[in-house]
Design a protein around this motif. Structure first.
Motif, PDB file in Angstrom:
ATOM      1  N   VAL A 180      18.990   1.124   2.930  1.00 52.69           N
ATOM      2  CA  VAL A 180      19.310  -0.164   2.335  1.00 52.69           C
ATOM      3  C   VAL A 180      20.246   0.074   1.163  1.00 52.69           C
ATOM      4  CG1 VAL A 180      18.310  -2.131   1.145  1.00 52.69           C
ATOM      5  CG2 VAL A 180      17.086  -1.094   3.042  1.00 52.69           C
ATOM      6  N   PHE A 201      17.984  -4.715   4.822  1.00 54.99           N
ATOM      7  CA  PHE A 201      16.533  -4.745   4.660  1.00 54.99           C
ATOM      8  C   PHE A 201      15.865  -5.222   5.951  1.00 54.99           C
ATOM      9  CE2 PHE A 201      12.576  -6.825   3.383  1.00 54.99           C
ATOM     10  CZ  PHE A 201      12.000  -5.886   2.545  1.00 54.99           C
ATOM     11  N   THR A 224      13.321  -2.824   8.145  1.00 58.02           N
ATOM     12  CA  THR A 224      11.894  -3.139   8.261  1.00 58.02           C
ATOM     13  C   THR A 224      11.510  -3.611   9.666  1.00 58.02           C
ATOM     14  OG1 THR A 224      12.381  -5.340   7.391  1.00 58.02           O
ATOM     15  CG2 THR A 224      11.594  -3.715   5.818  1.00 58.02           C
ATOM     16  N   ILE A 274      11.561   3.190   4.920  1.00 58.94           N
ATOM     17  CA  ILE A 274      12.684   2.485   4.301  1.00 58.94           C
ATOM     18  C   ILE A 274      13.305   3.381   3.242  1.00 58.94           C
ATOM     19  CG2 ILE A 274      11.286   1.308   2.522  1.00 58.94           C
ATOM     20  CD1 ILE A 274      13.094  -1.210   3.226  1.00 58.94           C
ATOM     21  N   PRO A 308      15.803   2.826   0.112  1.00 56.59           N
ATOM     22  CA  PRO A 308      16.782   2.332  -0.859  1.00 56.59           C
ATOM     23  C   PRO A 308      17.659   3.535  -1.223  1.00 56.59           C
ATOM     24  CG  PRO A 308      14.579   2.529  -1.860  1.00 56.59           C
ATOM     25  CD  PRO A 308      14.425   2.863  -0.412  1.00 56.59           C
ATOM     26  N   TYR A 327      15.004  -2.119  -5.198  1.00 53.14           N
ATOM     27  CA  TYR A 327      13.980  -1.062  -5.114  1.00 53.14           C
ATOM     28  C   TYR A 327      12.582  -1.668  -5.010  1.00 53.14           C
ATOM     29  CZ  TYR A 327      16.430   3.403  -5.741  1.00 53.14           C
ATOM     30  OH  TYR A 327      17.185   4.537  -5.540  1.00 53.14           O
ATOM     31  N   CYS A 337      11.868  -2.944  -1.589  1.00 50.92           N
ATOM     32  CA  CYS A 337      11.596  -1.831  -0.663  1.00 50.92           C
ATOM     33  C   CYS A 337      10.201  -1.263  -0.915  1.00 50.92           C
ATOM     34  CB  CYS A 337      12.646  -0.734  -0.822  1.00 50.92           C
ATOM     35  SG  CYS A 337      14.288  -1.246  -0.296  1.00 50.92           S
ATOM     36  N   THR A 371       7.235  -3.222   0.473  1.00 51.59           N
ATOM     37  CA  THR A 371       6.958  -3.244   1.916  1.00 51.59           C
ATOM     38  C   THR A 371       5.759  -2.360   2.238  1.00 51.59           C
ATOM     39  OG1 THR A 371       8.375  -1.333   2.361  1.00 51.59           O
ATOM     40  CG2 THR A 371       9.403  -3.509   2.542  1.00 51.59           C
ATOM     41  N   LEU A 393       8.700   5.626   1.935  1.00 56.31           N
ATOM     42  CA  LEU A 393       9.951   5.354   1.226  1.00 56.31           C
ATOM     43  C   LEU A 393      10.636   6.664   0.842  1.00 56.31           C
ATOM     44  CD1 LEU A 393      10.515   2.676  -1.490  1.00 56.31           C
ATOM     45  CD2 LEU A 393      11.160   5.044  -1.974  1.00 56.31           C
TER      46      LEU A 393
END
Ligand SMILES: [Zn+2]
Length: 398
Positions: free
Chosen positions: A143, A157, A161, A174, A176, A187, A190, A193, A197
């Motif tokens: 992202v 995004f 997702t 995900i 960022p 951030y 993200c 979620t 990450l």
């Protein structure tokens, strides 16, 4: 079908090396230990003696961009890392992404890599290609979106997702991208979620200045590409405290690179749960000062190795990254280096419950190297040998 693989060495990575051992498995590992005991306990298993060989868990490349495997490191452009970043903006065709992912899969199998923490800017293209294996993938949808490029955040995004491709071989995560391409609100979105990450952090010394003053080479790049627009937040503590302020260190985030960290920042990382992924050949390509991976390990931080993309590393041969570490730190035990490509890497991508070691109950992802000498884990790092065979989910793959 149950298999019994016997070899002169087993490196389970959750305990010291075993001599003359065997691994019994179907899709999962059922036994690891003495070869005679294995035969007695599993007389029904189809047996194969690999002789002078060492069995390791399938290798885990904790940080890669498989969709860039069709690229090659070029001489570092003017402006170093920032100049290189600017080149990454070239448009891609779906066909080139497909070819890159196919190439990446071939390379991983050739180099004994069975699982990858893969950053994908084109998740809608790459995930359908990867979802049925053979590799195990944590697909961190990338992202990006900041300043005048903020409108790019939402579609990225959405794609990141989208869990449609999640399954046995592919987990959704995900990413960022970095503190200079995603703002705080991005951030937080993200993070919230709850997905695994990954983010690029403290990769260049210019991140701190950009976060604090919105000046320096990142600002210049934004201006040059016409996307600069000032934003209210200034953060004075550098990228590691920034990640801490975002709550990323209170969870098992994957921090790619962390090339720049002082003692206080190492202490902050050590107090959290995030993993650092060091990419030795990429690190050399950009000419960063020595990485503090040994200090990080000593502080109790989980450090894994990754290749990063083929735009900064010759290929996806993760063992070559370990070979770099062996050369620059010959006193670090070989077992520790291999941990960074197996059990520690599995932890970095949030898969240690099923991958990263030859442990009963984990997936039967196994790689075999020839092992003629007395110190096989070190011997592999001194040569340039490729694995002789690999199994993923108990099935031989070539
Ligand atoms: Zn990267």
């Amino acid at each position: 079908m149950k298999h019994l693989l016997q070899a002169s060495w087993i490196a389970p990575m959750d305990r010291p090396l075993l001599r003359d051992g065997a691994v019994v498995f179907d899709g999962l590992i059922r036994f690891v230990g003495d070869a005679r005991k294995a035969r007695r306990a599993h007389p029904d298993a189809q047996s194969q003696d690999l002789g002078q060989a060492i069995l390791l868990p399938g290798l885990v490349n904790a940080h890669a961009h498989l969709e860039l495997t069709d690229q090659m490191p070029q001489p570092l452009p003017a402006g170093g890392f920032i100049g290189w970043l600017a080149q990454r903006r070239a448009p891609r065709t779906e066909e080139s992404i497909r070819q890159a992912v196919a190439l990446a899969t071939q390379q991983c199998l050739r180099f004994g890599v069975t699982a990858v923490g893969d950053i994908s800017k084109f998740a809608a293209v790459t995930r359908p290609l990867l979802k049925n294996g053979p590799l195990r993938i944590v697909s961190y949808g990338e992202v990006i979106g900041m300043c005048k490029g903020r409108h790019r955040f939402e579609p990225a995004f959405e794609a990141a997702t989208d869990a449609a491709c999640a399954g046995d071989y592919l987990a959704i995560g995900i990413s960022p991208h970095a503190p200079y391409t995603v703002d705080r609100a991005g951030y937080v979105r993200c993070r919230d979620t709850g997905l695994p990450l990954a983010t690029h952090l403290a990769e260049s010394p210019d991140e701190a200045e950009f976060l604090r003053d919105h000046t320096g080479p990142f600002r210049d790049l934004f201006e040059r590409i016409g996307l600069w627009e000032d934003f209210p937040e200034h953060f004075a503590g550098g990228p590691i405290r920034y990640a801490q302020s975002l709550g990323l260190l209170d969870r098992r985030a994957l921090l790619a690179h962390v090339n720049y960290a002082d003692d206080d920042e190492l202490a902050i990382l050590a107090g959290g749960q995030a993993s650092v992924v060091y990419c030795p050949r990429t690190h050399q390509y950009f000419g960063h000062p020595p990485h503090r991976w040994r200090d990080m390990l000593a502080a109790g931080i989980n450090v894994a190795v990754g290749t990063d993309s083929c735009a900064s590393s010759a290929d996806l041969n993760l063992v070559d990254d370990l070979r770099v570490l062996r050369r620059i730190a010959p006193d670090v035990p070989a077992q520790m280096l291999w941990e960074m490509a197996t059990v520690r890497a599995a932890r970095a991508i949030g898969q240690e419950h099923r991958l990263g070691s030859l442990t009963v109950g984990k997936a039967a992802d196994i790689v075999a190297f020839r092992a003629a000498g007395p110190d096989p884990l070190a011997d592999i790092l001194h040569g340039d040998e490729l694995p002789g065979a690999i199994w993923i989910g108990g099935r031989g793959v070539s």
